[in-house]
Design a protein around this motif. Structure first.
Motif, PDB file in Angstrom:
ATOM      1  N   ALA A 157       0.818  -1.205   0.000  1.00 44.15           N
ATOM      2  CA  ALA A 157       0.000   0.000   0.000  1.00 44.15           C
ATOM      3  C   ALA A 157       0.858   1.264   0.000  1.00 44.15           C
ATOM      4  N   LYS A 158       2.055   1.177   0.597  1.00 40.60           N
ATOM      5  CA  LYS A 158       2.937   2.346   0.683  1.00 40.60           C
ATOM      6  C   LYS A 158       3.776   2.534  -0.568  1.00 40.60           C
ATOM      7  N   GLY A 159       4.047   1.459  -1.291  1.00 43.46           N
ATOM      8  CA  GLY A 159       4.908   1.568  -2.457  1.00 43.46           C
ATOM      9  C   GLY A 159       6.341   1.899  -2.059  1.00 43.46           C
ATOM     10  N   MET A 160       7.068   2.547  -2.970  1.00 38.93           N
ATOM     11  CA  MET A 160       8.451   2.936  -2.695  1.00 38.93           C
ATOM     12  C   MET A 160       8.444   4.281  -1.969  1.00 38.93           C
ATOM     13  N   ALA A 161       7.945   4.261  -0.737  1.00 37.45           N
ATOM     14  CA  ALA A 161       7.824   5.497   0.043  1.00 37.45           C
ATOM     15  C   ALA A 161       9.114   5.857   0.759  1.00 37.45           C
ATOM     16  N   CYS A 162      10.068   4.945   0.767  1.00 32.99           N
ATOM     17  CA  CYS A 162      11.290   5.134   1.540  1.00 32.99           C
ATOM     18  C   CYS A 162      12.389   5.791   0.693  1.00 32.99           C
ATOM     19  N   SER A 163      13.488   6.074   1.345  1.00 28.77           N
ATOM     20  CA  SER A 163      14.662   6.615   0.671  1.00 28.77           C
ATOM     21  C   SER A 163      15.394   5.513  -0.079  1.00 28.77           C
ATOM     22  N   VAL A 164      16.421   5.896  -0.830  1.00 27.40           N
ATOM     23  CA  VAL A 164      17.212   4.867  -1.510  1.00 27.40           C
ATOM     24  C   VAL A 164      17.895   3.959  -0.492  1.00 27.40           C
ATOM     25  N   TYR A 165      18.250   4.489   0.661  1.00 20.95           N
ATOM     26  CA  TYR A 165      18.860   3.673   1.709  1.00 20.95           C
ATOM     27  C   TYR A 165      17.835   2.679   2.264  1.00 20.95           C
ATOM     28  N   GLY A 166      16.640   3.162   2.558  1.00 23.61           N
ATOM     29  CA  GLY A 166      15.597   2.287   3.088  1.00 23.61           C
ATOM     30  C   GLY A 166      15.133   1.246   2.094  1.00 23.61           C
ATOM     31  N   SER A 167      15.315   1.514   0.802  1.00 25.60           N
ATOM     32  CA  SER A 167      14.853   0.543  -0.206  1.00 25.60           C
ATOM     33  C   SER A 167      15.582  -0.781  -0.106  1.00 25.60           C
ATOM     34  N   GLN A 168      16.802  -0.782   0.437  1.00 22.41           N
ATOM     35  CA  GLN A 168      17.512  -2.047   0.651  1.00 22.41           C
ATOM     36  C   GLN A 168      16.712  -2.974   1.558  1.00 22.41           C
ATOM     37  N   PHE A 169      16.205  -2.434   2.634  1.00 24.44           N
ATOM     38  CA  PHE A 169      15.457  -3.236   3.602  1.00 24.44           C
ATOM     39  C   PHE A 169      14.075  -3.593   3.074  1.00 24.44           C
ATOM     40  N   LEU A 170      13.490  -2.685   2.280  1.00 23.15           N
ATOM     41  CA  LEU A 170      12.197  -2.989   1.663  1.00 23.15           C
ATOM     42  C   LEU A 170      12.321  -4.171   0.705  1.00 23.15           C
ATOM     43  N   MET A 171      13.349  -4.161  -0.146  1.00 22.44           N
ATOM     44  CA  MET A 171      13.507  -5.257  -1.093  1.00 22.44           C
ATOM     45  C   MET A 171      13.812  -6.564  -0.376  1.00 22.44           C
ATOM     46  N   GLU A 172      14.637  -6.515   0.654  1.00 24.07           N
ATOM     47  CA  GLU A 172      14.923  -7.728   1.432  1.00 24.07           C
ATOM     48  C   GLU A 172      13.651  -8.258   2.078  1.00 24.07           C
ATOM     49  N   ALA A 173      12.826  -7.359   2.613  1.00 22.85           N
ATOM     50  CA  ALA A 173      11.573  -7.779   3.247  1.00 22.85           C
ATOM     51  C   ALA A 173      10.661  -8.476   2.245  1.00 22.85           C
ATOM     52  N   LEU A 174      10.533  -7.908   1.044  1.00 25.22           N
ATOM     53  CA  LEU A 174       9.638  -8.485   0.041  1.00 25.22           C
ATOM     54  C   LEU A 174      10.118  -9.858  -0.413  1.00 25.22           C
ATOM     55  N   TYR A 175      11.405  -9.986  -0.671  1.00 20.53           N
ATOM     56  CA  TYR A 175      11.906 -11.297  -1.093  1.00 20.53           C
ATOM     57  C   TYR A 175      11.865 -12.308   0.047  1.00 20.53           C
ATOM     58  N   ASN A 176      12.091 -11.865   1.281  1.00 18.40           N
ATOM     59  CA  ASN A 176      11.964 -12.785   2.425  1.00 18.40           C
ATOM     60  C   ASN A 176      10.544 -13.311   2.551  1.00 18.40           C
TER      61      ASN A 176
END
Length: 206
Positions: free
Chosen positions: A21-40
């Protein structure tokens, strides 16, 4: 918390729904953790949509719209006018592709044992050669989403691999390994084959 496997299993769907629902709402730094969360969470479809997005908060925007040749410190100058244009923190696809999309993970130190668990989403073809201390690991797949999945790997000497293929929503755990049928075992939305040795191997699930 999802990036670090700290979300209890019953709550994962709600956490995933919130992230989507939030999409890519984070910074480029936070996107690392977002992508890890999605693949996990085995959300390869949605992770791929973020990797290939052309929105303002995307890596394509950095290259094609802003004009950088190396990852930026922020998604756009609008977010940080004094940003630098040579920022490793922004290079998240460099880890998200081998670890998430292609699914290559060391299970033992020095890549003695390797997990190969691609999450292709809607992607029909990809190939990766990943350098390791024991030699290169090659992974290539052809994907007919929801219908068939063909995986080809080449493992260096003195390694073994655990292979995970999409189950294609089928109960039968049979995988054609190097031309012969092998019974795997299902866990979640994957079929696993254990103890694959070094060298060239093919896996077909259809």
């Amino acid at each position: 918390r999802l990036a670090f496997a700290l979300v209890p299993e019953p709550y994962i769907p709600n956490v995933v729904a919130f992230l989507k629902a939030k999409g890519m709402a984070c910074s480029v730094y936070g996107s690392q953790f977002l992508m890890e969360a999605l693949y996990n969470a085995h959300e390869g479809d949605y992770a791929l949509s973020l990797l290939t997005s052309t929105s303002e908060r995307s890596w394509a925007h950095m290259v094609y719209d802003v004009g950088t040749t190396i990852s930026l410190e922020a998604w756009d100058d609008r977010f940080k006018p004094n940003q630098d244009w040579n920022h490793a923190w922004g290079a998240v696809p460099a880890s998200a592709i081998p670890l998430g999309l292609m699914g290559v993970h060391p299970l033992k130190p020095g890549f003695e044992e390797i997990l190969i668990q691609p999450q292709p989403g809607a992607l029909t073809f990809a190939e990766l050669t990943l350098p390791t201390i024991r030699g290169p690991v090659m992974v290539r797949f052809n994907n007919d989403p929801g219908k068939a999945f063909h995986l080809e790997i080449n493992l260096p000497a003195n390694t073994t691999a655990r292979i995970a293929l999409p189950d294609l929503n089928r109960a039968d755990p049979t995988v054609i390994v190097d031309g012969a049928p092998v019974f795997g075992h299902k866990e979640g939305s994957f079929v696993y084959i254990e103890g694959i040795g070094s060298g060239h191997h093919t896996f077909v699930r259809n």
